[in-house]
Write a protein that holds these residues in place. Structure first.
Motif, short mmCIF file in Angstrom:
data_model
loop_
_atom_site.label_atom_id
_atom_site.label_comp_id
_atom_site.label_asym_id
_atom_site.label_seq_id
_atom_site.Cartn_x
_atom_site.Cartn_y
_atom_site.Cartn_z
N HIS A 86 0.92 -1.19 -0.04
CA HIS A 86 -0.07 0.00 0.03
C HIS A 86 0.76 1.17 0.03
N ASP A 88 2.63 4.53 1.05
CA ASP A 88 3.29 5.31 2.42
C ASP A 88 3.43 3.80 3.44
N HIS A 89 3.31 2.67 2.75
CA HIS A 89 3.54 1.75 3.99
C HIS A 89 5.35 1.45 4.08
N GLY A 90 6.06 2.20 3.31
CA GLY A 90 7.52 2.07 3.28
C GLY A 90 8.24 1.40 2.29
N LYS A 91 7.60 1.29 0.96
CA LYS A 91 8.32 0.27 0.02
C LYS A 91 9.59 0.96 -0.55
N THR A 92 9.47 2.39 -0.75
CA THR A 92 10.89 3.02 -1.19
C THR A 92 11.72 3.10 -0.07
N SER A 93 11.37 3.43 1.14
CA SER A 93 11.98 3.58 2.54
C SER A 93 12.94 2.18 2.48
N ASN A 186 6.25 -3.65 8.11
CA ASN A 186 7.57 -2.70 8.20
C ASN A 186 7.04 -1.64 9.44
N LYS A 187 7.78 -0.53 9.64
CA LYS A 187 7.50 0.28 10.94
C LYS A 187 7.28 -0.35 11.99
N ASP A 189 9.32 -0.33 14.57
CA ASP A 189 9.98 0.76 15.31
C ASP A 189 8.91 1.46 16.09
N LYS A 190 7.74 1.87 15.41
CA LYS A 190 6.71 2.74 16.12
C LYS A 190 5.95 2.09 17.27
N SER A 222 11.96 -2.65 10.13
CA SER A 222 12.02 -1.54 10.27
C SER A 222 12.78 -0.86 9.07
N ALA A 223 12.33 0.00 8.07
CA ALA A 223 13.24 0.62 7.35
C ALA A 223 14.07 1.87 7.69
N HIS A 224 13.47 2.09 9.12
CA HIS A 224 14.10 3.58 9.65
C HIS A 224 15.54 2.97 10.48
P1 GDP Z 1 5.99 4.11 -0.10
O1 GDP Z 1 4.94 4.93 -0.57
O2 GDP Z 1 5.22 2.61 0.32
O3 GDP Z 1 6.95 4.19 -1.26
O4 GDP Z 1 6.47 4.66 1.29
P2 GDP Z 1 7.78 5.33 1.65
O5 GDP Z 1 8.99 4.64 1.61
O6 GDP Z 1 7.56 6.63 0.89
O7 GDP Z 1 7.39 5.84 3.20
C1 GDP Z 1 6.22 6.64 3.72
C2 GDP Z 1 6.37 7.26 4.95
O8 GDP Z 1 6.66 5.98 5.85
C3 GDP Z 1 7.54 8.09 4.98
O9 GDP Z 1 7.31 9.15 5.70
C4 GDP Z 1 9.00 7.26 5.71
O10 GDP Z 1 9.59 8.10 6.16
C5 GDP Z 1 7.89 6.51 6.66
N1 GDP Z 1 8.47 5.16 6.96
C6 GDP Z 1 8.89 4.34 5.87
N2 GDP Z 1 9.50 3.08 6.63
C7 GDP Z 1 9.25 3.55 8.00
C8 GDP Z 1 9.75 2.53 8.97
O11 GDP Z 1 10.29 1.56 9.26
N3 GDP Z 1 9.58 3.31 10.30
C9 GDP Z 1 8.81 4.58 10.50
N4 GDP Z 1 8.55 5.17 11.85
N5 GDP Z 1 8.46 5.18 9.23
C10 GDP Z 1 8.81 4.59 8.21
#
Ligand code: GDP
Length: 478
Positions: A86, A88-93, A186-187, A189-190, A222-224
């Motif tokens: 989905h 913003d779920h963190g694919k790019t990160s 993912n995420k 760490d939250k 966690s991508a972060h």
């Molecule tokens: P994409 O749309 O699936 O490619 O999502 P993005 O990689 O652009 O990430 C969307 C948002 O989620 C950004 O603000 C990231 O900084 C945040 N994000 C991605 N991965 C993580 C994670 O592992 N932990 C946290 N806390 N935030 C994350």
């Protein structure tokens, strides 16, 4: 000089069904026992990356000089992974974070560039290739052009958000492609992360993770913070061992275009994913309908390479035109041969475009069913309410016979979306709207891709139509 389809498949040591599929791409509908002419046979042979030998003018001997893909010549190759999920779920990160785990990066230097794919070496010295364009759009676009390059899909689900609309879409796309899925929660760490809820919610999509006794690998990441990335890489390697991914590196290369562009001072540049063989500087090739000679090979750090083997993405210079993503590339012996194939493909594309009428792809699927080459009729269906969806689902399941079964690639309540159409286009599926319409963007896409949408409001009529389709017939849309 003719040859039967099954004999041709035999001599190339390819599956008959794959040869039939290749012929379909050329716009030729043929069954296993049908014969095709020598010229077509030669082209099919080239498309598979084999060499053609003409023993005499009248007799074509399709020789596998060197037995290119014999069992003994196959060696393990890296898995090719696409990340989906989905927004913003963190694919790019996640893709960025994984890229930073590359242990070989330090040695090579160079600045990372986006070329459409990258390769990393893990701490355990395993090599993994990632497609650098996340999401199912590119994945499905490639597939609808006949290029199934992804071995494994990593499904990213945010632990705070859990399963969302595009998560479900991604699952449907991966399933339709027959691609195994690994879940990356993912995420994590939250503070509000709830990875167990993700596993629970996935059950409803028939994704049964290990915790529930299923066979879908699932890793908390966690991508972060980098948490779990090593485990994710291990899971990918585990899955890839199960798939026994192998290719012969010692043969003429073939591969698929992942991206292409025109750059000032460099001309046309394409990123190729090598699938078999080894690509080298100086090789003569045909990509799509263009021929050329490899002037330089570059990796995703802009470093020059001497060669690229199976599973490796490389940027190549030396093209005469700009190919499209999904185009196939084969290396050939001589420039004359390259020109011949390029010309043939140009002709074929023209015919193909002309034939690509409203009902092209579904018709192909139906003739494959009639010929006994296909065992499933793929269907994408949307309804107005859950009740009718369930009724239709049960009725369609009952239609299945020994020979043909209905396969619901995607089903749900609501209007037909772009994702439904692209999924159908990639899988030659029938699209049905029961008491619902398609959103305008989906209608545009359907028009572009020649996907026909069939609307119904009476269940038995819908069932009758699918039944007819399973017999290899579909009456013109009413
Ligand atoms: P994409 O749309 O699936 O490619 O999502 P993005 O990689 O652009 O990430 C969307 C948002 O989620 C950004 O603000 C990231 O900084 C945040 N994000 C991605 N991965 C993580 C994670 O592992 N932990 C946290 N806390 N935030 C994350």
């Amino acid at each position: 000089d003719t040859i039967s389809v099954s004999e041709l498949a035999n001599r190339m040591a390819e599956r008959t069904a794959d040869v039939v599929k290749e012929l379909m791409k050329l716009g030729i509908m043929a069954t296993a026992t049908q014969t095709i002419d020598g010229e077509t046979a030669e082209l099919v042979v080239s498309e598979f990356g084999h060499k053609v030998q003409r023993v005499s003018e009248s007799d074509i001997e399709i020789g596998l000089t060197g037995d290119d893909d014999a069992e003994d010549n196959l060696q393990p190759r890296p898995p090719v992974v696409t990340v989906m999920g989905h927004v913003d779920h963190g694919k790019t990160s996640l893709l960025d974070a994984i890229r930073r785990t590359d242990v070989a990066a330090g040695e090579s230097g160079g600045i990372t560039q986006h070329i459409g794919a990258y390769q990393i070496t893990t701490a355990n010295k395993n090599v993994i290739t990632f497609i650098d364009t996340p999401g199912h759009e590119a994945f499905t676009e490639m597939r609808s052009r006949g290029a199934n390059i992804t071995d494994i899909v990593v499904l990213v689900v945010a632990a705070d958000d859990s399963v969302m609309a595009q998560t479900v879409e991604a699952i449907n796309h991966a399933k339709a492609a027959g691609c195994p899925v690994i879940v990356a929660v993912n995420k994590c760490d939250k503070p509000e992360a709830d990875p167990q809820r993700v596993r629970n919610d996935l059950l409803q999509q028939e994704i049964v993770t290990e915790d529930f006794g299923g066979d879908v690998l699932c890793v908390d990441v966690s991508a972060h913070t980098g948490l779990g990335l090593d485990k994710l890489e291990e899971a990918i390697m585990l899955q890839s061992e199960l798939l026994e991914l192998r290719a012969n590196p010692d043969r003429n290369a073939d591969g698929v275009v992942i991206e292409s562009k025109v750059e000032r001072g460099r001309g046309s540049v394409a990123t190729l994913l090598v699938q078999r063989g080894t690509l080298r500087q100086g090789d003569i090739f045909v990509i799509g309908a263009e021929s050329g000679r490899v002037r330089a090979l570059l990796d995703d750090r802009g470093q020059k390479l001497k060669e690229a083997g199976p599973g490796q993405p490389v940027e190549i210079l030396g093209l005469n035109g700009t190919p499209m993503a999904g185009d196939n590339c084969v290396v050939v012996e001589t420039e004359a041969r390259a020109r011949e194939i390029a010309e043939y493909r140009t002709r074929r594309n023209k015919d193909h475009d002309a034939a690509r009428g409203a009902r092209g792809s579904v018709e192909q699927m139906l003739s494959a069913i009639a010929a006994g080459e296909a065992e499933e009729l793929p269907v994408v269906i949307k309804t107005d309410v859950h009740g009718s969806l369930e009724a239709i689902r049960v009725a369609l399941e009952k239609l299945g016979t020994e020979q043909v079964k209905v396969r619901m690639l995607s089903s749900g309540v609501g209007a037909l979306s772009e994702s439904d159409i692209s999924l159908a286009a990639a899988s030659n599926a029938i699209v049905i709207g029961f008491n619902v319409r398609a959103i305008p963007q989906a209608r545009d896409l359907a028009k572009r891709d020649g996907v026909e949408i069939r609307y119904h409001s009476i269940i038995y009529e819908l069932i009758d139509e699918v039944k007819a389709a399973m017999g290899g017939l579909l009456s013109p849309d009413t």
